[in-house]
Scaffold this motif. Sequence first.
Motif, mmCIF file in Angstrom:
data_model
loop_
_atom_site.group_PDB
_atom_site.id
_atom_site.type_symbol
_atom_site.label_atom_id
_atom_site.label_comp_id
_atom_site.label_asym_id
_atom_site.label_seq_id
_atom_site.Cartn_x
_atom_site.Cartn_y
_atom_site.Cartn_z
ATOM 1 N N UNK A 373 0.851 -1.206 0.000
ATOM 2 C CA UNK A 373 0.000 0.000 0.000
ATOM 3 C C UNK A 373 0.878 1.244 0.000
ATOM 4 N N UNK A 374 1.935 1.220 0.815
ATOM 5 C CA UNK A 374 2.834 2.381 0.869
ATOM 6 C C UNK A 374 3.499 2.626 -0.481
ATOM 7 N N UNK A 375 3.840 1.532 -1.180
ATOM 8 C CA UNK A 375 4.416 1.694 -2.520
ATOM 9 C C UNK A 375 3.401 2.348 -3.479
ATOM 10 N N UNK A 376 2.139 1.943 -3.341
ATOM 11 C CA UNK A 376 1.085 2.537 -4.171
ATOM 12 C C UNK A 376 0.931 4.028 -3.864
ATOM 13 N N UNK A 377 1.023 4.366 -2.570
ATOM 14 C CA UNK A 377 0.877 5.772 -2.174
ATOM 15 C C UNK A 377 2.038 6.608 -2.687
ATOM 16 N N UNK A 378 3.235 6.019 -2.662
ATOM 17 C CA UNK A 378 4.400 6.731 -3.195
ATOM 18 C C UNK A 378 4.198 7.019 -4.685
ATOM 19 N N UNK A 379 3.615 6.057 -5.403
ATOM 20 C CA UNK A 379 3.376 6.270 -6.842
ATOM 21 C C UNK A 379 2.405 7.418 -7.078
ATOM 22 N N UNK A 380 1.426 7.575 -6.176
ATOM 23 C CA UNK A 380 0.489 8.694 -6.304
ATOM 24 C C UNK A 380 1.182 10.019 -6.026
ATOM 25 N N UNK A 381 2.028 10.010 -4.999
ATOM 26 C CA UNK A 381 2.716 11.254 -4.646
ATOM 27 C C UNK A 381 3.668 11.699 -5.743
ATOM 28 N N UNK A 382 4.219 10.730 -6.476
ATOM 29 C CA UNK A 382 5.118 11.077 -7.570
ATOM 30 C C UNK A 382 4.388 11.828 -8.678
ATOM 31 N N UNK A 383 3.068 11.568 -8.741
ATOM 32 C CA UNK A 383 2.281 12.264 -9.755
ATOM 33 C C UNK A 383 2.121 13.750 -9.419
ATOM 34 N N UNK A 384 2.334 14.099 -8.156
ATOM 35 C CA UNK A 384 2.219 15.503 -7.731
ATOM 36 C C UNK A 384 3.552 16.202 -7.948
ATOM 37 N N UNK A 385 3.876 16.381 -9.204
ATOM 38 C CA UNK A 385 5.181 16.934 -9.529
ATOM 39 C C UNK A 385 5.156 18.455 -9.509
ATOM 40 N N UNK A 386 6.366 19.012 -9.476
ATOM 41 C CA UNK A 386 6.540 20.456 -9.571
ATOM 42 C C UNK A 386 6.975 20.793 -10.986
ATOM 43 N N UNK A 387 6.216 21.661 -11.632
ATOM 44 C CA UNK A 387 6.526 22.018 -13.006
ATOM 45 C C UNK A 387 5.940 23.392 -13.312
ATOM 46 N N UNK A 388 6.339 23.938 -14.420
ATOM 47 C CA UNK A 388 5.702 25.173 -14.870
ATOM 48 C C UNK A 388 5.262 25.012 -16.311
ATOM 49 N N UNK A 389 4.216 25.722 -16.640
ATOM 50 C CA UNK A 389 3.707 25.751 -18.011
ATOM 51 C C UNK A 389 4.152 27.082 -18.614
ATOM 52 N N UNK A 390 4.858 26.991 -19.702
ATOM 53 C CA UNK A 390 5.352 28.202 -20.363
ATOM 54 C C UNK A 390 4.432 28.535 -21.530
ATOM 55 N N UNK A 391 3.995 29.791 -21.592
ATOM 56 C CA UNK A 391 3.049 30.214 -22.619
ATOM 57 C C UNK A 391 3.442 31.587 -23.177
ATOM 58 N N UNK A 392 2.667 32.036 -24.163
ATOM 59 C CA UNK A 392 2.908 33.359 -24.750
ATOM 60 C C UNK A 392 2.682 34.454 -23.716
ATOM 61 N N UNK A 393 3.392 35.555 -23.865
ATOM 62 C CA UNK A 393 3.215 36.703 -22.985
ATOM 63 C C UNK A 393 2.253 37.719 -23.581
ATOM 64 N N UNK A 394 2.244 38.902 -22.985
ATOM 65 C CA UNK A 394 1.339 39.957 -23.438
ATOM 66 C C UNK A 394 1.905 40.743 -24.607
ATOM 67 N N UNK A 395 3.180 40.502 -24.897
ATOM 68 C CA UNK A 395 3.825 41.144 -26.054
ATOM 69 C C UNK A 395 4.854 40.164 -26.610
ATOM 70 N N UNK A 396 5.400 40.491 -27.769
ATOM 71 C CA UNK A 396 6.313 39.555 -28.432
ATOM 72 C C UNK A 396 7.627 39.390 -27.680
ATOM 73 N N UNK A 397 7.958 40.334 -26.792
ATOM 74 C CA UNK A 397 9.251 40.259 -26.110
ATOM 75 C C UNK A 397 9.145 39.744 -24.674
ATOM 76 N N UNK A 398 8.074 39.043 -24.354
ATOM 77 C CA UNK A 398 7.976 38.412 -23.041
ATOM 78 C C UNK A 398 7.252 37.072 -23.169
ATOM 79 N N UNK A 399 7.445 36.227 -22.180
ATOM 80 C CA UNK A 399 6.666 34.991 -22.110
ATOM 81 C C UNK A 399 6.046 34.897 -20.720
#
Length: 459
Positions: A373-399
């Motif tokens: 069960x603990x191994x299963x819980x660890x697999x769930x916690x791994x899904x809670x990763x830290x990441x960022x989504x990079x997208x277009x900005x408000x002008x061509x010279x920023x994101x």
Amino acid sequence: MQDQLYTVIDVETTGKGILGNRITEICIVQLQGNEIRDKFTSLVNPEQNIPPFITGLTGIDNDMVRNAPKFHEIAERIIEMTTGAVFVAHNVNFDYNVVRGEFKNLGYTFTRKKLCTVRLSRKLIPGLFSYSLGRLCSSLDIPLVDRHRAEGDTDATVILFQRILSLDPDYTTINSFLNARSKEATLPPHLDVNLINQLPEQTGIYLFKDQKGKVIYAGKAKNIKQRVISHFYDKKNKEYALGQNTYAIDYEITGNELIALLLEAEKIQKYYPKFNRAQKKPVAPYRIIQYTNRKGVIQLAIDRSKNTDHSLEVFYKRSDAIEQLERLCFNYQLCPRYCSLQSTSERCSHYRIKNCKGICHDKESVALYNMRVQQALVSLKKQKETYLIREKGRSVDEHSFVIIQNGIYKGFGYVHQSEQVSHFDDFEAYLTLQKHTYHTTKIIKGYLRKHGENNIIYM
């Protein structure tokens, strides 16, 4: 323009929304230039019940209209008086759409040029506290008799319109309002056309505000200007009421739809706007939780709660939570009974998962089972990763970026292309903190389903 025909019109109605309104009384005064040529007034049988609150406002009750002519009986007279004339009214879109709706019921398309004495007054008599008919008449010393009756309101509006004509001797303002490309005839009465013209045609959010500056609607759009204007072309009761209550519009450019959606959700939660329906109700998502039973066995279960801080995983549909539990059971040889996938208290008998090692009938030790069960819980916690989504900005010279830390939405920000930003701590300096909610989680998951990992940077 001195020979132009105008018909100043006021209608009283059953008050059942702009689409369900039926006329109970109508008054039409025909003017040629500044001179009155003809007048028509009549009660109208609306062929439906008049609500008590309308009777209280207008004094018109069911008995008064019972023997009055029905609309189709006076339709020809209305066509005769309005043909070739400009349709004039105080808050013209209301009266015009009600009359047009009555003709539509008869299978006739009623189309006339329009002028609104509210908007004309705001333009030619600026600086007044209020432009309601009652307040205007009081400010300008115009007699107003029988308020909320068609004839009384029309007579007052005629005098007001004659004043407006005298303030616009060369018809510059009136011609601009009648221009087919002008938005004056379609905009709500309290909005300045210059405010609309200055709206950006970019992605972002917009806020409609009432007379006191209170936010009454929050929306997002790929093209702010286009979307705002579309509200005023919509003839639904809600959209009409929104327009009538809007005095100002604020906006914020976001550069991309993801941040617009997230910011819209934040504004709805912050202001709880009167005219928003979606996202106002706090939704309790489904979540997978763990607890230890009396035998010491770690059990998994599905719960529903607004508090998701200690949840192993959050879902929008119960079926998704069940699917995840079934996946854990199969992958880690867990017991369906101890994963809440069956209600029986006896040994497990799941229709699909058959690889339980026997914890449910004492064939496996609690310690060995809990380890899996603990191994299963660890697999769930791994899904809670830290990441960022990079997208277009408000002008061509920023994101822009959206940060998710350990599965929790932290906020968004903008970085100029010239800035050297690569580590997580660097992004925090540009971060606008936001609240993690059910709705923001749903928005981000929807984005990931649509775009995959194309714009994802794992930290």
